[in-house]
Design an enzyme around this catalytic site. Structure first.
Site, PDB file in Angstrom:
ATOM      1  N   ASN A 156       2.782  62.209  -8.491  1.00  0.00           N
ATOM      2  CA  ASN A 156       2.067  63.269  -9.069  1.00  0.00           C
ATOM      3  C   ASN A 156       1.126  62.864 -10.269  1.00  0.00           C
ATOM      4  O   ASN A 156      -0.014  63.596 -10.259  1.00  0.00           O
ATOM      5  CB  ASN A 156       3.083  64.452  -9.533  1.00  0.00           C
ATOM      6  CG  ASN A 156       3.803  64.030 -10.644  1.00  0.00           C
ATOM      7  OD1 ASN A 156       4.791  62.913 -10.427  1.00  0.00           O
ATOM      8  ND2 ASN A 156       3.873  64.565 -11.913  1.00  0.00           N
ATOM      9  N   CYS A 331       5.361  69.726 -15.999  1.00  0.00           N
ATOM     10  CA  CYS A 331       6.543  70.072 -16.565  1.00  0.00           C
ATOM     11  C   CYS A 331       6.894  69.319 -17.822  1.00  0.00           C
ATOM     12  O   CYS A 331       7.733  69.713 -18.378  1.00  0.00           O
ATOM     13  CB  CYS A 331       7.506  69.499 -15.487  1.00  0.00           C
ATOM     14  SG  CYS A 331       7.459  70.283 -14.001  1.00  0.00           S
TER      15      CYS A 331
END
Length: 386
Positions: A156, A331
């Site tokens: 990611n 996150c």
């Protein structure tokens, strides 16, 4: 123009694709509970099953093997467990092996105890060390249960694409289970669960232009399945209880259909934008480093480091110029601390990098705008150093 902004953080979340919102709004008018047998319930159920088929088609799976969850993190917690069933018989997983640069929802190990999770190293480009994986599988104590390996198809942060078929071959030889985090791949890579050799795939709708709060765990079959994480009414064929989020599931299906149909042309377009961006960044800042440039990467992802500048400094400076980029995983990017991905790559302790990720609304003018802003950032760094 004053106040103009360019959104370049698609790996964190993508804007809703055209057509998704309209289908979701229509689904809000369907009053029935999908588990009810009356007309209204059957109408809701049909919408869910239509969406399930679209998601399955995106990854080459059978529709009954798609389990809808509240997102990728729940899907990871669902499948990363030592407790499985093979048919009606219990099956134990003795140890979980994870790539050291995985997304936090995988790196945390799900329902495995901490002592049963082993992190595997990557090379300087972020590719899993296959020799280390093979050695770890060879040393695995099968008396404790089968080995499980969890790895992202594409990282990611760096966009690095892992050699999943090769990884799968090693796991098959060891009799293990492979879980592939495919969250960043839809719309950027072709995905086929059988060709990858994966037992399970993790998906998230909002990364591909669908709504937030909906994801899926996709299995290659139905014999080998984890013990449910969410128990109760037995929805999703008993694998995930709770009344289904109808409108979100519908939006997920629409997005899956759109990105699957447009894959080739969109991936080519994004690759041209990425190459334009990286060429421009290195021209205005020759000492900048495109992290993992030596590996096969996603067509939309650039992870760039500028020596002597912290990631947060670069991110804030670009934000003030109207550019939305990331300092790491969505996150964790709001937390103070260095990216575990950079640590896994063995970069300098003072290194920082920003992720620029493009998508369906990105155009050449926005890429040029990003290059111009980066040139001013590099110039400011040079003035400070002087």
């Amino acid at each position: 123009m004053p106040g103009e902004r360019s959104y370049l953080d698609y790996n964190a979340t993508a804007p809703l694709l055209d057509g998704v919102r309209e289908e979701m709004i229509a689904a809000f008018s369907v009053v029935g509970n999908p588990s009810s047998v009356h007309t209204e319930g059957r109408k809701a159920r049909k919408l869910i099953e239509d969406a399930r088929l679209k998601v399955a088609t995106l990854v080459g799976a059978d529709a009954p093997n798609v389990i809808f969850t509240s997102g990728a993190s729940e899907a990871a917690s669902h499948v990363l467990t030592p407790d499985f069933r093979m048919g009606r018989s219990p099956l134990s997983i003795g140890r979980l092996y994870v790539c050291a640069i995985e997304h936090p929802c995988v790196l945390s190990g799900g329902r495995f105890p901490v002592e049963a999770v082993e992190r595997l190293p990557v090379d300087r480009n972020g590719v899993l060390d296959l020799a280390v994986l093979q050695a770890a599988l060879g040393e695995h104590d099968t008396s404790l249960g089968l080995p499980m390996v969890a790895v992202a198809l594409a990282n990611n942060e760096t966009g690095v694409i892992q050699p999943i078929a090769e990884i799968s071959a090693l796991i098959r030889a060891a009799g293990g289970i492979l879980v592939v985090d495919a969250v960043q791949a839809p719309g950027r890579l072709a995905i086929d669960i059988a060709a990858l050799g994966a037992d399970f795939l993790i998906l998230s709708a909002h990364k591909m232009g669908g709504p937030k709060g909906i994801g899926a765990l996709v299995s290659v079959g139905q014999q080998l399945m984890p013990v449910p994480l969410v128990a109760g009414g037995g929805q999703e064929s008993g694998h995930r209880s709770g009344t289904e989020n109808l409108s979100a599931i519908v939006g997920f299906g629409v997005a899956a259909h759109i990105v699957g149909d447009a894959l080739t042309s969109e991936a080519d377009r994004l690759r041209r934008l990425r190459d334009q961006l990286e060429t421009g960044l290195l021209k205005v800042a020759p000492d900048a480093e495109i992290v993992s440039a030596g590996a096969d990467r996603l067509c939309n992802t650039t992870y760039v480091a500028l020596p002597g500048m912290k990631a947060e400094t670069m991110q804030i400076a670009l934000d003030l110029e109207g550019l939305s980029v990331s300092a790491g995983s969505a996150c964790s990017s709001g937390k103070v601390g260095r990216s575990h991905v950079l640590e896994g790559l063995g970069l300098d302790a003072e290194a920082g990098a920003i992720r620029i990720s493009t998508g369906w609304q990105t155009n050449e003018a926005e890429v040029d705008r990003c290059i111009d802003a980066f040139s001013r950032l590099a110039a400011r760094r040079r003035r400070v150093a002087a």
